[in-house]
Motif scaffolding. Structure first.
Motif, PDB file in Angstrom:
ATOM      1  N   LYS A 172      27.906  55.537  18.694  1.00 18.80           N
ATOM      2  CA  LYS A 172      28.729  56.614  18.598  1.00 18.80           C
ATOM      3  C   LYS A 172      27.982  58.144  17.833  1.00 18.80           C
ATOM      4  CE  LYS A 172      31.949  58.749  19.428  1.00 18.80           C
ATOM      5  NZ  LYS A 172      33.776  59.165  19.921  1.00 18.80           N
ATOM      6  N   HIS A 173      27.828  57.679  16.367  1.00 14.46           N
ATOM      7  CA  HIS A 173      27.470  58.292  15.327  1.00 14.46           C
ATOM      8  C   HIS A 173      26.102  57.791  14.562  1.00 14.46           C
ATOM      9  CE1 HIS A 173      30.365  60.756  16.311  1.00 14.46           C
ATOM     10  NE2 HIS A 173      31.618  59.976  15.479  1.00 14.46           N
ATOM     11  N   ALA A 174      25.728  57.013  15.068  1.00 13.59           N
ATOM     12  CA  ALA A 174      24.571  55.695  14.208  1.00 13.59           C
ATOM     13  C   ALA A 174      23.782  54.336  15.105  1.00 13.59           C
ATOM     14  CB  ALA A 174      24.881  55.510  12.701  1.00 13.59           C
ATOM     15  N   PRO A 175      23.116  55.640  15.985  1.00 19.30           N
ATOM     16  CA  PRO A 175      22.425  54.237  16.287  1.00 19.30           C
ATOM     17  C   PRO A 175      21.458  53.632  16.099  1.00 19.30           C
ATOM     18  CG  PRO A 175      21.924  56.243  17.497  1.00 19.30           C
ATOM     19  CD  PRO A 175      23.657  56.664  16.753  1.00 19.30           C
ATOM     20  N   GLY A 176      21.287  52.444  16.278  1.00 18.20           N
ATOM     21  CA  GLY A 176      20.222  51.879  16.248  1.00 18.20           C
ATOM     22  C   GLY A 176      20.041  51.826  14.027  1.00 18.20           C
ATOM     23  N   PRO A 212      21.317  56.160  10.485  1.00 12.20           N
ATOM     24  CA  PRO A 212      20.831  55.935  11.968  1.00 12.20           C
ATOM     25  C   PRO A 212      19.403  55.571  11.894  1.00 12.20           C
ATOM     26  CG  PRO A 212      21.935  57.832  11.283  1.00 12.20           C
ATOM     27  CD  PRO A 212      22.177  57.273   9.487  1.00 12.20           C
ATOM     28  N   ALA A 213      18.532  55.224  12.755  1.00 15.51           N
ATOM     29  CA  ALA A 213      17.813  55.404  12.642  1.00 15.51           C
ATOM     30  C   ALA A 213      17.259  56.599  13.041  1.00 15.51           C
ATOM     31  CB  ALA A 213      17.584  54.363  12.946  1.00 15.51           C
ATOM     32  N   ILE A 264      28.388  56.092   2.192  1.00 19.42           N
ATOM     33  CA  ILE A 264      27.681  55.479   0.947  1.00 19.42           C
ATOM     34  C   ILE A 264      26.483  55.976   0.942  1.00 19.42           C
ATOM     35  CG2 ILE A 264      29.335  53.298   0.908  1.00 19.42           C
ATOM     36  CD1 ILE A 264      27.719  51.641   3.031  1.00 19.42           C
ATOM     37  N   ASP A 265      26.085  55.079   0.140  1.00 21.51           N
ATOM     38  CA  ASP A 265      24.599  55.483  -0.780  1.00 21.51           C
ATOM     39  C   ASP A 265      23.367  56.120   0.617  1.00 21.51           C
ATOM     40  OD1 ASP A 265      25.132  55.503  -3.271  1.00 21.51           O
ATOM     41  OD2 ASP A 265      24.615  53.478  -3.705  1.00 21.51           O
ATOM     42  N   GLU A 266      22.561  56.240   0.590  1.00 24.27           N
ATOM     43  CA  GLU A 266      21.750  56.017   1.634  1.00 24.27           C
ATOM     44  C   GLU A 266      21.825  56.717   2.787  1.00 24.27           C
ATOM     45  OE1 GLU A 266      19.011  52.832   1.267  1.00 24.27           O
ATOM     46  OE2 GLU A 266      18.366  53.461  -1.297  1.00 24.27           O
ATOM     47  N   GLY A 267      23.137  57.645   2.700  1.00 23.82           N
ATOM     48  CA  GLY A 267      23.349  58.522   4.459  1.00 23.82           C
ATOM     49  C   GLY A 267      23.935  56.915   5.139  1.00 23.82           C
ATOM     50  N   GLY A 268      24.030  55.838   4.490  1.00 21.47           N
ATOM     51  CA  GLY A 268      25.186  54.391   4.950  1.00 21.47           C
ATOM     52  C   GLY A 268      26.834  55.184   5.159  1.00 21.47           C
ATOM     53  N   TRP A 269      27.498  54.240   5.936  1.00 21.91           N
ATOM     54  CA  TRP A 269      29.003  54.593   5.608  1.00 21.91           C
ATOM     55  C   TRP A 269      29.431  53.288   5.641  1.00 21.91           C
ATOM     56  CZ3 TRP A 269      31.573  59.311   6.533  1.00 21.91           C
ATOM     57  CH2 TRP A 269      32.470  58.691   6.859  1.00 21.91           C
ATOM     58  N   LEU A 270      30.783  53.527   5.444  1.00 20.59           N
ATOM     59  CA  LEU A 270      31.912  52.428   4.697  1.00 20.59           C
ATOM     60  C   LEU A 270      33.064  52.430   5.635  1.00 20.59           C
ATOM     61  CD1 LEU A 270      32.252  49.020   3.327  1.00 20.59           C
ATOM     62  CD2 LEU A 270      32.834  50.665   1.143  1.00 20.59           C
TER      63      LEU A 270
END
Length: 400
Positions: free
Chosen positions: A320-324, A348-349, A385-391
């Motif tokens: 939903k929120h980070a396709p690709g 997300p891409a 988390i770093d560089e726009g990611g999510w955990l």
């Protein structure tokens, strides 16, 4: 005997006016009135038959005694409105009048029924004093004064004791009734709470199950909308995935709704082993996802089911929120140390211009997931988390 009227709590003040009498109240009042009248007539008859009126008391005193007894019996109709006042008056009159004794006993009984024991004891003490005065003022020629006093105190004590028994029995009945009402209210509240918890559980199941399936539908439907000129093979493949996902979503919905009809434990539930199938299914939908699993032993059903829901919700949120975005799913655990589930996704891409926008307004998925994990005795953490990611990380207990 119970005088039939409703009793207010012992600490409550006397009502300003007597309550409306019921049929039972009328019958009790008439019975007590006739009892007092009968006692007065019986006592008067004994005096007349013994022809002792001129020798023991003057005629005028005898006539006054009869008048006081009649007025005392008539005053009993006021006993519900002014029980203490009436009792004090009749007890005081009994210091010289023997024919008012029946009405006085009824008044003592009424006070003991309707008033606290302290008040009843005080009125009884007054009656003992007046009994002593009566023995002194009007001794019986053939009866020892002490025996006459003991007889009078015994009868008065029996009336007061009887009334106190009725008083405490009523208090007990009121207490039991109040306790039953509170228990019923508590049972109703527990039923409402259980119903609310059941609704919450069903809502979580529907969100977890259908959210995953519908997110797959959204991905493939969005791809068809974005690329209407895609090769026929790709269109057919996407349509097949959409059809299969819709069919599976319908099956999952039927299973969730079946909770309302089937006994607990009869419906199939996912386990930790189903995480591999879940990851494979997401990979088939075009998600770049990697699973790393290091679990020793057989995971308890509840823990495995909760871990499955954690992975499912995390993958749904990524779609939903980070396709690709690339996703890494780590599942590890052993008895005594618990089960740890971590789902990381990169940023997300970049979405091409004209493609469907990712995500939408955030729902209640993470809130429901946190409740589910808490019910299993674990804890849930999530954040960027770093560089726009999510955990998304969860720990679940696994006893040895």
């Amino acid at each position: 005997m119970d005088d039939g009227s409703a009793t207010a709590p012992a600490s409550a003040p006397a009502p300003a006016s007597a309550p409306r009498r019921s049929l039972r109240d009328w019958l009790v009042d008439i019975g007590l009135f006739l009892l007092a009248v009968g006692y007065g007539i019986f006592t008067s008859g004994l005096r007349i038959e013994a022809s002792a009126v001129p020798d023991v008391i003057p005629v005028w005193l005898f006539n006054l005694d009869q008048l006081v007894g009649a007025l005392g019996c008539a005053a009993l109709w006021l006993r519900r409105r002014w029980p203490v006042g009436l009792a004090v008056v009749l007890v005081s009159l009994s210091a010289f009048s023997e024919m008012v004794a029946g009405a006085m006993l009824v008044a003592l009984f009424t006070v003991a029924v309707h008033r606290p024991p302290r008040t009843s004891t005080a009125v009884f003490a007054l009656s003992v004093l007046t009994a002593l005065v009566y023995v002194v003022l009007r001794p019986e020629p053939d009866t020892p004064p002490l025996l006459l006093l003991l007889f009078g105190v015994t009868v008065q004590g029996a009336a007061v004791g009887w009334g106190m028994v009725v008083h405490h029995r009523r208090r007990l009945v009121l207490s039991l009734r109040d306790r039953a009402e509170r228990a019923e209210a508590e049972a109703h509240l527990r039923a409402e709470q259980a119903q609310h918890q059941a609704r919450d559980a069903i809502a979580r199941e529907i969100h977890d199950v259908l959210g995953h399936r519908l997110s797959l539908l959204s991905v493939h439907a969005g791809a068809l909308e974005y690329r209407p000129d895609a090769p026929a093979e790709d269109v057919a493949r996407a349509a097949a995935v959409i059809r299969e996902s819709a069919h599976q979503a319908l099956q999952d919905l039927r299973e969730v709704i079946g909770v309302l009809r089937a006994p607990v434990g009869e419906l199939p539930q996912p386990t930790l082993a189903d995480v591999e199938r879940l990851v494979t299914e997401s990979g088939g939908a075009g998600m770049r996802v990697e699973l790393r699993k290091d679990v020793t032993g057989s995971v308890p059903d509840r823990v495995g089911r909760t871990a499955y829901r954690v992975v499912q919700e995390a993958l749904t949120n990524v779609r939903k929120h980070a396709p690709g975005a690339e996703v890494c799913v780590d599942v590890a655990g052993e008895p005594g140390r618990g089960v740890t589930v971590e789902v990381r996704n990169a940023a997300p891409a970049e979405v091409p211009v004209g493609a469907p926008a990712p995500g939408g307004p955030s729902g209640q998925g993470l809130i429901g997931l946190a409740e589910r994990v808490a019910l299993a005795g674990g804890r849930l953490e999530h954040g960027p988390i770093d560089e726009g990611g999510w955990l998304l990380s969860a720990w679940l207990p696994w006893p040895t």
